[in-house]
Scaffold this motif. Structure first.
Motif, PDB file in Angstrom:
ATOM      1  N   GLN A  54     -14.966  24.448  35.494  1.00 48.28           N
ATOM      2  CA  GLN A  54     -15.140  24.334  34.050  1.00 48.28           C
ATOM      3  C   GLN A  54     -16.123  25.395  33.602  1.00 48.28           C
ATOM      4  OE1 GLN A  54     -15.990  19.906  33.762  1.00 48.28           O
ATOM      5  NE2 GLN A  54     -15.526  20.488  31.660  1.00 48.28           N
ATOM      6  N   ALA A  55     -15.831  26.014  32.457  1.00 43.83           N
ATOM      7  CA  ALA A  55     -16.738  27.007  31.882  1.00 43.83           C
ATOM      8  C   ALA A  55     -16.385  27.190  30.423  1.00 43.83           C
ATOM      9  CB  ALA A  55     -16.618  28.336  32.618  1.00 43.83           C
ATOM     10  N   LYS A  56     -17.316  27.718  29.667  1.00 45.69           N
ATOM     11  CA  LYS A  56     -17.009  28.102  28.295  1.00 45.69           C
ATOM     12  C   LYS A  56     -15.933  29.177  28.391  1.00 45.69           C
ATOM     13  CE  LYS A  56     -18.985  29.763  24.041  1.00 45.69           C
ATOM     14  NZ  LYS A  56     -20.133  30.357  23.386  1.00 45.69           N
ATOM     15  N   ASP A  57     -14.859  29.008  27.619  1.00 43.60           N
ATOM     16  CA  ASP A  57     -13.741  29.943  27.734  1.00 43.60           C
ATOM     17  C   ASP A  57     -14.153  31.341  27.297  1.00 43.60           C
ATOM     18  OD1 ASP A  57     -11.135  30.566  28.429  1.00 43.60           O
ATOM     19  OD2 ASP A  57     -10.419  30.346  26.377  1.00 43.60           O
ATOM     20  N   HIS A  69      -7.198  25.473  28.216  1.00 44.58           N
ATOM     21  CA  HIS A  69      -8.252  25.762  27.260  1.00 44.58           C
ATOM     22  C   HIS A  69      -8.243  24.581  26.294  1.00 44.58           C
ATOM     23  CE1 HIS A  69     -10.496  28.200  24.255  1.00 44.58           C
ATOM     24  NE2 HIS A  69      -9.842  27.405  23.436  1.00 44.58           N
ATOM     25  N   ASP A 129     -10.725  22.776  23.348  1.00 44.99           N
ATOM     26  CA  ASP A 129     -11.933  22.777  22.516  1.00 44.99           C
ATOM     27  C   ASP A 129     -12.986  23.778  22.997  1.00 44.99           C
ATOM     28  OD1 ASP A 129     -10.943  20.950  20.725  1.00 44.99           O
ATOM     29  OD2 ASP A 129     -12.031  19.240  21.524  1.00 44.99           O
ATOM     30  N   GLY A 130     -12.557  24.988  23.309  1.00 45.63           N
ATOM     31  CA  GLY A 130     -13.480  26.049  23.700  1.00 45.63           C
ATOM     32  C   GLY A 130     -13.917  26.029  25.154  1.00 45.63           C
ATOM     33  N   ILE A 131     -13.412  25.087  25.915  1.00 48.62           N
ATOM     34  CA  ILE A 131     -13.756  24.980  27.336  1.00 48.62           C
ATOM     35  C   ILE A 131     -12.527  25.328  28.169  1.00 48.62           C
ATOM     36  CG2 ILE A 131     -14.514  23.430  29.194  1.00 48.62           C
ATOM     37  CD1 ILE A 131     -16.683  23.957  27.132  1.00 48.62           C
ATOM     38  N   ALA A 134     -10.719  24.854  31.675  1.00 48.42           N
ATOM     39  CA  ALA A 134     -10.711  23.917  32.797  1.00 48.42           C
ATOM     40  C   ALA A 134      -9.582  24.303  33.736  1.00 48.42           C
ATOM     41  CB  ALA A 134     -10.515  22.484  32.303  1.00 48.42           C
ATOM     42  N   ASP A 162     -22.144  30.537  33.980  1.00 49.82           N
ATOM     43  CA  ASP A 162     -22.046  29.183  33.411  1.00 49.82           C
ATOM     44  C   ASP A 162     -20.831  28.395  33.878  1.00 49.82           C
ATOM     45  OD1 ASP A 162     -24.399  29.477  31.918  1.00 49.82           O
ATOM     46  OD2 ASP A 162     -23.321  30.508  30.315  1.00 49.82           O
ATOM     47  N   SER A 173     -19.124  25.440  36.319  1.00 49.06           N
ATOM     48  CA  SER A 173     -19.398  24.285  37.170  1.00 49.06           C
ATOM     49  C   SER A 173     -18.146  24.053  38.005  1.00 49.06           C
ATOM     50  CB  SER A 173     -19.744  23.049  36.337  1.00 49.06           C
ATOM     51  OG  SER A 173     -18.645  22.627  35.573  1.00 49.06           O
TER      52      SER A 173
END
Length: 166
Positions: A9-12, A38, A40-42, A44, A68, A70
């Motif tokens: 997971q990371a901010k896209d 993608h 909501d901006g994340i 996965a 950033d 995880s």
């Protein structure tokens, strides 16, 4: 070669998939299966990787160095023989607890959900909130198909169910 299921997971951001693929490739890994989304901006990802045992720790270190991010991972084994696979599409009016109702009906029949993808959308002409799911299940026989179809229709009159395997 070892098989691992890796979740990330990371901010896209642009180029993230390429960075992950580069790390896997650089460490001799084979990208076997994946789901990338993608939401909501994340960003996965769920990845099934096959990696030489001697390269595994270095691959994890490379992935952890990505900005950033995880991640979690678990060692897997080759899949066992499968039961009958059936794919469905379901549409219903959106409401709280619907995924619970669907998963409860499937589980009560002893059927396993192998894959599920859901989304919220508005009906084009009315704007009514709709829930849409595509899912694959593993079952013992064709009688399970009939029981599952009936159980899912019992959720409500608004349920539209299509067997995509037929």
């Amino acid at each position: 070669m070892l098989r691992y299921l890796v979740t990330l997971q990371a901010k896209d951001r642009e180029g993230l998939v390429e960075q992950i693929a580069h790390a896997v490739s650089r460490h001799g890994g084979n990208w076997l299966d994946s789901e990338l989304r993608h939401i909501d901006g994340i960003f996965a990802a769920i990845l099934l990787l096959e990696v030489p045992a001697a390269q595994w720790d270095e691959l994890i270190e490379s992935l952890e160095l990505l900005e950033d991010i995880s991640l979690t991972y678990a060692k897997t084994s080759k899949p066992q023989t499968r039961n009958k696979q059936v794919s469905y599409s379901l549409v219903a009016y959106d409401r709280p607890g619907l995924v619970h109702e669907i998963s409860n009906k499937i589980s009560a029949l002893g059927i396993n959900i192998e894959h599920m993808s859901t989304r919220y959308e508005s009906a084009s002409h009315t704007g009514i909130a709709l829930f849409r799911a595509e899912f694959n299940v593993s079952m013992q026989d064709s009688q399970d198909e009939e029981r599952l179809t009936q159980a899912l229709h019992d959720i409500g009159d608004d349920v539209v169910l299509d067997n995509l395997s037929a």
